[in-house]
Design an enzyme around this catalytic site. Structure first.
Site, PDB file in Angstrom:
ATOM      1  N   ASP A 401       3.325   3.051  -3.257  1.00 19.13           N
ATOM      2  CA  ASP A 401       2.590   3.949  -4.129  1.00 19.13           C
ATOM      3  C   ASP A 401       2.879   5.358  -3.586  1.00 19.13           C
ATOM      4  O   ASP A 401       3.283   5.499  -2.442  1.00 19.13           O
ATOM      5  CB  ASP A 401       1.107   3.586  -3.975  1.00 19.13           C
ATOM      6  N   THR A 403       0.759   8.657  -4.295  1.00 13.87           N
ATOM      7  CA  THR A 403      -0.405   9.464  -3.936  1.00 13.87           C
ATOM      8  C   THR A 403      -1.253   8.742  -2.896  1.00 13.87           C
ATOM      9  O   THR A 403      -1.721   7.640  -3.151  1.00 13.87           O
ATOM     10  CB  THR A 403      -1.263   9.716  -5.186  1.00 13.87           C
ATOM     11  N   LYS A 791       3.159  -2.004 -12.370  1.00 13.08           N
ATOM     12  CA  LYS A 791       3.638  -2.039 -10.987  1.00 13.08           C
ATOM     13  C   LYS A 791       3.889  -3.492 -10.596  1.00 13.08           C
ATOM     14  O   LYS A 791       4.907  -3.827 -10.002  1.00 13.08           O
ATOM     15  CB  LYS A 791       2.596  -1.429 -10.042  1.00 13.08           C
ATOM     16  N   ASN A 815      -5.670   0.755  -7.914  1.00 13.76           N
ATOM     17  CA  ASN A 815      -4.579   0.634  -8.879  1.00 13.76           C
ATOM     18  C   ASN A 815      -3.351  -0.058  -8.282  1.00 13.76           C
ATOM     19  O   ASN A 815      -2.432  -0.407  -8.992  1.00 13.76           O
ATOM     20  CB  ASN A 815      -4.179   2.022  -9.393  1.00 13.76           C
ATOM     21  N   ASP A 816      -3.351  -0.243  -6.961  1.00 11.02           N
ATOM     22  CA  ASP A 816      -2.206  -0.913  -6.337  1.00 11.02           C
ATOM     23  C   ASP A 816      -2.473  -2.391  -6.080  1.00 11.02           C
ATOM     24  O   ASP A 816      -1.599  -3.106  -5.621  1.00 11.02           O
ATOM     25  CB  ASP A 816      -1.869  -0.244  -4.993  1.00 11.02           C
TER      26      ASP A 816
END
Length: 1185
Positions: A401, A403, A791, A815-816
């Protein structure tokens, strides 16, 4: 029209506050919705035992041992059921406890989430409920800094304009504030009594995982006419996001529990299995075949042997009546099973116990590693699952990722450039060093257009943004503000860049104060407040890549525009374009995020025209976006360039170094981010993912709008393959200096187009292959604007490609999570975006830089250790069981065991298990610092190279050879000799014990020869286990044990050791068994050394050779000295050996001068095995005395 009939599946209807719509509207079908419970655990209390047992018995070995155990229970076998039942029970219990504990932790985390309180409006009052009891249609009150309990539609907020601000860091990694809007008709209702009177229904699509898409409409029945209003993603508040800078909001729940977008973006947790485990299972199948063939051969030969009646029923061993009656097939089958049980030890159940223990204990080395401790967070690395340790040594792709993983997520204003003059806050100004503001005044005073441009530039940056000012906020209980007695404010915005720019202006003397009643206020350098009327905001969008504001000040109207250089330069008609462009390009190469600023002044007629254009576009119902875009396009033209800014998103420390090391280790790094393309690309340059000479290939929406996806893909693949002439990357990664490096940039929208399965079976089917082919030939890939599920899709795509590479995903936000769960190994970073990623990962590390040591050192060691462990286990069991097979030819295939039961049971459990367990925890074949300095060594173990079939076959052949030497060696030495001094003959148990003694010593020495890293623990365990074997044998045979029915081994061991020839044969056979392996190693190392072996050799003979050591000292010294040292060695071999050995292992602390070694000695030293073999050849007598 009746919504309820044909397509009610595609949409859902929600009654706000559970109020029925007025009669006669439409026939709605009320659907059943799930409750708001989140489940991430795998087992429940009830299904734990059956589900866990099922998962464990899916392992070939466990299932096999269960069968063997049952066979031993059912039929009369040569060995007792305990021998296979106990180890199996132990393995199953240990594994179940471990997995149960891990799942219990997940349950705890779920309960914490499901039981947190939420506020619901019920009959005009606010009631507290547990989060899991929330229903679709409930109206929820959320207060500032609370997270949304489910997906909500905003009805009203504490702000008059019905907006609220939200951060979605835990969803898509963006820590900025986003603005959401309430429906026009309901935004006035902002108290619980009023909200309770809202009478409306919402129709919307069924839940789907795309975070940025939502389509719905709200029907309001409060006036005479029902009003319908559209709803889009700007009205939808997602679960997991947090309310900021807004006191409270009222919203209605539309998706709950596992239907929320956040939950739909989770992958389910599946059991991850490592590549080594797959190899182990393959080897087991081979050994099963060997086992079955042995049993079949022996059963067949038994019946051939018994076809002669004299051999079948000799006079001294008549059969009973029952035995004669039994059918020959049943007899044959029973015999076959009995042989299976007899040879069953060839498949080691204890290997699984050892592997489990090795993984569990080995994982503590990661947790104890002080280099992976982070001072600032006070955190160590965490291991959530120890099943994948060795997988860390096999990684081929790293998906990271951006950020918060590569960057720290802190923006900092670096500099601005006006008409070619560069301003750096509080630093150098036009070549002179001055405190910020003073330098500015000097430039101010210079007359002419430069000063005017500079004034306009600073004002443009203070006005052209969507930043909100928040007075004095408390963050984590600390007040931001109240410096030096006067209250200050701080800025929040949907883009951290904007905040950095406004703060940068503040440091340069222009402070943005507030936006009040449509007027923006600025405090200039003279501490005067300037006011501007804000007339229009032309918002930023990712296609235009710029934003503008139109303001009026003292009668003049200005349009200020800022945006990416590529979108501003083409629209500029005057200004110092070349100087600014040069500066922008220089900053972009340094990985700074650049923006350009321009302006245009409008006279009243022009402004009137602009106003009309915008209004027409805003009121359009069809294609509103398209019309707005056209209007913006007409307005933002004929600009005058003012200057440019540079902002830095700081990389995490050593991020670039880590990525470079991974590249050298042959690992491909992909960056998957939700961020915009320019930003992400700048980060990739800064982190050395892309280099200056990398040729960037774009596969983005912008490009696919110009030509079809099909053409773009084929063009790219032509470019890449033309360069590489069809070669893959690895063939000449060595020569990558000569060939162009390619970097691919792709965005989310194009990715979904590539992933879409082909409809007409035309060309779309092979897009995926084309895409993969392009990616394989790129040294780095950047995917931007990715939804969380995309992803995971990318990881899945690479996992499933034909090479089946091992993938690793690393990220820090919720989100990962889906990509972390999808990859073979998932690593969470303990970042600022919550603990979601850490909870779902296999390993968690404090910072990205720790990944380097995790893979290049820990991963390398774990893989080396476990591969030796697996091969060695199979080897020692072949050595153990093959003599038993040969023995059947000499005992009439009567299933007679060669070894005593105690030996059979204890061989794998205690005589030979500890040395290999210790080896697999402690071994360091190369020093840690070298592994870190030289990442190329990682390629030596890539693609499971130590568990390939040739290696496996070599070990197996070695095992068979050793077994034949032991058995026939003992057999011929025994052949018709009276062996003891009093003329007694030796019996079969003595024969078996002799073979077993040679066996235990041989396999232990074999491991000692393979050990490179000796500590006192190794010496203690290796020699200790041999001494234990001798002591055990003496006790087992030397005492009459009351609990044994018959004592076959009584005095056997002592009697064997009392004869000279037995000693001789033990020493001879051990030497003969080990010799071929040692010779093979010496020859191989001399002629075809691997990189690893070269480094070991140089470390062993030259310690740390300084560059000043005269080269001559590495060549042969004078004749005399070599003669002298040689003779000294021959005189006293025993004493000088341990000495050189000791020196060898203190090498890392102090480097002695090795110039005195003769070349002869050095050769012996470099092929250390031959030396150690020599040292051990006499170990028999030494240990037992």
């Amino acid at each position: 029209h009746c919504v309820g009939e044909e397509n009610w599946v595609d949409s859902r209807t929600i009654y706000i506050g559970h109020k029925e719509p007025p009669p006669g509207t439409e026939a709605f079908i009320q659907q059943r919705f799930p409750d708001n419970r989140i489940v991430s655990s795998k087992y429940t209390f009830w299904n734990f035992i059956p589900k866990n047992m099922f998962e464990q018995f899916r392992r070939v070995a466990n299932f096999y041992f269960l069968i063997i155990f049952l066979v031993q229970l059912i039929i009369d076998t040569p060995t007792s059921p305990v021998t296979s039942g106990l180890p199996l029970f132990f393995v199953i219990t240990v594994t179940a406890i471990k997995q149960g504990y891990e799942d219990w932790l997940r349950h705890k985390a779920d309960n914490a989430v499901n039981q947190c309180p939420v506020h619901v409006v019920h009959h005009g009052k606010v009631v507290r409920k547990q989060s899991r009891k929330l229903r679709v249609g409930d109206v929820v009150l959320v207060k500032e800094d609370e997270a949304f309990p489910c997906d909500l539609i905003l009805l009203s907020s504490s702000r008059d304009d019905g907006t609220c601000f939200v951060t979605t860091a835990s969803l898509d990694g963006e820590s900025s504030h986003k603005t959401y809007y309430a429906v026009q008709e309901t935004k006035a209702y902002n108290a619980e009594k009023e909200v309770d009177t809202i009478h409306a229904t919402i129709e919307c699509e069924q839940p789907q995982p795309d975070l940025y898409k939502f389509v719905g409409r709200i029907n309001i029945y409060m006036t005479n006419e029902p009003v319908a209003r559209p709803l889009g993603s700007e009205n939808l508040l997602l679960r997991g996001a947090t309310l900021k800078n807004t006191e409270y909001i009222y919203a209605v729940a539309i998706y709950t529990g596992m239907e929320t977008k956040m939950a739909l973006n989770y992958q389910s947790k599946s059991q991850k299995r490592s590549a080594v485990e797959k190899s182990m299972n393959a080897y087991l199948v081979v050994y099963l075949c060997i086992l079955i063939s042995k049993a079949l051969i022996n059963t067949a030969l038994k019946y051939v042997w018994q076809s002669d009646p004299n051999k079948d029923e000799p006079f001294y061993n008549q059969k009973t009546e029952a035995e004669r009656q039994r059918h020959v097939l049943i007899r044959a089958f029973t015999d076959f099973l009995a042989f299976m049980v007899l040879f069953n030890y060839i498949i080691p159940v204890s290997m699984y116990v050892t592997v489990e223990m090795q993984k569990f204990l080995g994982s503590y080395f990661i947790m104890w590693d002080d280099e992976m401790f982070d001072e600032e967070l006070g955190e160590r690395a965490v291991v959530n699952t120890s099943d994948l340790n060795e997988e860390l040594g096999q990684v081929e792709y790293v998906f990271t990722d951006k950020t918060g993983t590569l960057t720290e997520n802190n923006m900092e204003f670096i500099e601005c450039c006006v008409d070619g003059h560069v301003y750096v806050p509080h630093a150098i100004c036009n070549g002179q060093v001055m405190p910020g503001a003073a330098g500015m005044d000097m430039i101010d005073s210079s007359p002419g257009p430069a000063a005017r441009h500079e004034e306009l530039f600073f004002r443009a940056l203070c006005l052209c943004h969507t930043v909100q000012v928040k007075e004095e906020d408390t963050v984590d209980g600390i007040k931001h503000g109240i410096h030096q007695g006067k209250s200050t404010s701080f800025y929040i915005s949907s883009s951290p860049d904007e905040v950095a720019l406004v703060e940068g202006m503040k440091r340069l003397g222009f402070t943005y104060l507030r936006l009040k009643d449509g007027r923006m206020e600025i405090l200039n350098r003279e501490d005067e407040v300037e006011k501007f009327d804000l007339l229009e905001v032309l918002t930023f969008d990712s296609v235009r890549r710029r934003m503008s504001v139109i303001v009026r000040a003292t009668g003049e109207v200005y349009l200020f525009c800022k945006g990416a250089d590529s979108s501003i330069f083409p629209r500029v008609i005057s200004g110092k374009v070349d100087q600014v462009r040069a500066r922008v390009e220089q900053n972009a190469v340094e990985g700074l995020r650049t923006l350009c600023v321009a302006y245009r002044s409008l006279n009243p007629e022009q402004y009137e025209e602009v106003f009309q254009q915008l209004n027409r576009a805003k009121l359009a119902l069809q294609d509103r976006d398209k019309q707005l875009a056209e209007a913006y396009d007409l307005i933002e033209k004929d600009l005058i360039l003012l200057g440019a800014t540079a902002v830095e998103d700081r990389l995490q420390e050593k991020a670039a170094d880590t990525i470079e090391s991974l590249h050298k280790a042959g690992i491909k790094v992909w960056v998957l981010t939700g961020d915009k393309m320019e930003t992400a690309a700048a980060t990739c340059y800064a982190s050395k993912l892309f280099h200056r000479n990398t040729q960037i290939l774009e596969l983005t929406t912008k490009r696919t709008e110009e030509q079809s996806l099909h053409d773009v893909l084929f063009e790219l693949s032509r470019t890449v393959l033309r360069q590489h002439g069809g070669m893959t990357r690895d063939t000449f990664s060595e020569l990558s200096g000569d060939c162009t490096d390619y970097g691919l940039i792709i965005d989310g929208a194009t990715l979904s187009a590539v992933m879409r399965p082909g409809q007409e079976g035309s060309n779309s089917g092979n897009y995926k292959e084309k895409f993969l082919e392009i990616c394989r030939n790129c040294s780095a890939v950047l995917c931007c604007r990715m939804a969380p599920l995309q992803k995971a899709q990318i990881v899945k795509l690479i996992k499933a490609s034909e090479e089946h590479p091992i993938t690793l995903a690393i990220g820090d936000g919720a989100n990962d999570v889906s990509m972390i769960l999808e990859a073979h190994v998932g690593i969470g970073i303990m970042g600022k975006e919550g603990r979601q990623a850490v909870r779902n990962s296999d390993y968690a590390i404090p910072k990205f830089k720790h990944l380097k040591k995790m893979l290049l050192v820990h991963g390398h060691y774990y893989y080396i250790r476990i591969s030796e462990l697996v091969q060695y286990f199979f080897y020692k069991n072949v050595c153990f069981i093959f003599p038993q097979f040969l023995y059947q030819f000499f005992c009439g295939f009567s299933q007679q065991p060669l070894y005593d039961t105690a030996y059979l049971t204890l061989y794998n459990i205690s005589f030979t298990s500890l040395p290999i367990l210790l080896y697999s925890l402690m071994e360091q074949h190369i020093n840690m610092d070298i592994l870190k300095k030289d990442p190329c060594l990682y390629r030596d173990i890539a693609k499971n190279s130590l568990l390939r079939w040739p290696t496996f076959i070599y070990w197996t052949i070695l095992g068979v050879y050793d077994a034949i030497v032991m058995f026939f060696g003992a057999y011929f030495l025994f052949d018709n000799t009276t062996f003891t001094s009093n003329g007694q003959m030796f019996g079969n148990w003595t024969f078996g014990t002799l073979v077993f003694t040679v066996l235990v010593f041989t396999v232990t020495f074999k491991l000692a020869l393979d050990t490179h890293y000796w500590t006192w623990i190794n010496h203690f365990i290796i020699w200790g286990s041999l001494i234990f074997f001798v002591v055990f044998s003496l006790l087992w045979g030397g005492i009459i044990w009351p609990f044994l029915n018959y004592q076959r081994m009584y005095y056997v061991f002592m009697q064997m050791l009392s004869s000279g020839p037995a000693w001789l044969s033990i020493i001879l056979l051990i030497t003969a068994s080990l010799l071929p392996d040692v010779v093979k190693k010496v020859i191989w190392r001399t002629l075809w050394p691997t990189t690893t072996e070269r480094i070991q050799t140089s470390a062993h003979n030259s310690g740390q050779l300084s560059e000043f050591t005269p080269l001559a000292s590495l060549h042969a010294p004078s004749k005399g000295s070599s003669h002298r040292r040689g003779s000294e060695n021959q005189r006293n071999p025993r004493r000088s050996e341990p000495f050189t050995k000791k020196v060898m292992f203190t090498r890392w602390q102090k480097a002695p001068d090795y110039c005195t070694f003769t070349p002869l000695l050095r050769f012996a030293d470099s092929s250390r095995h031959s030396r150690q073999g020599y040292n051990y050849s006499g170990a028999g007598p030494e240990t037992s005395v």
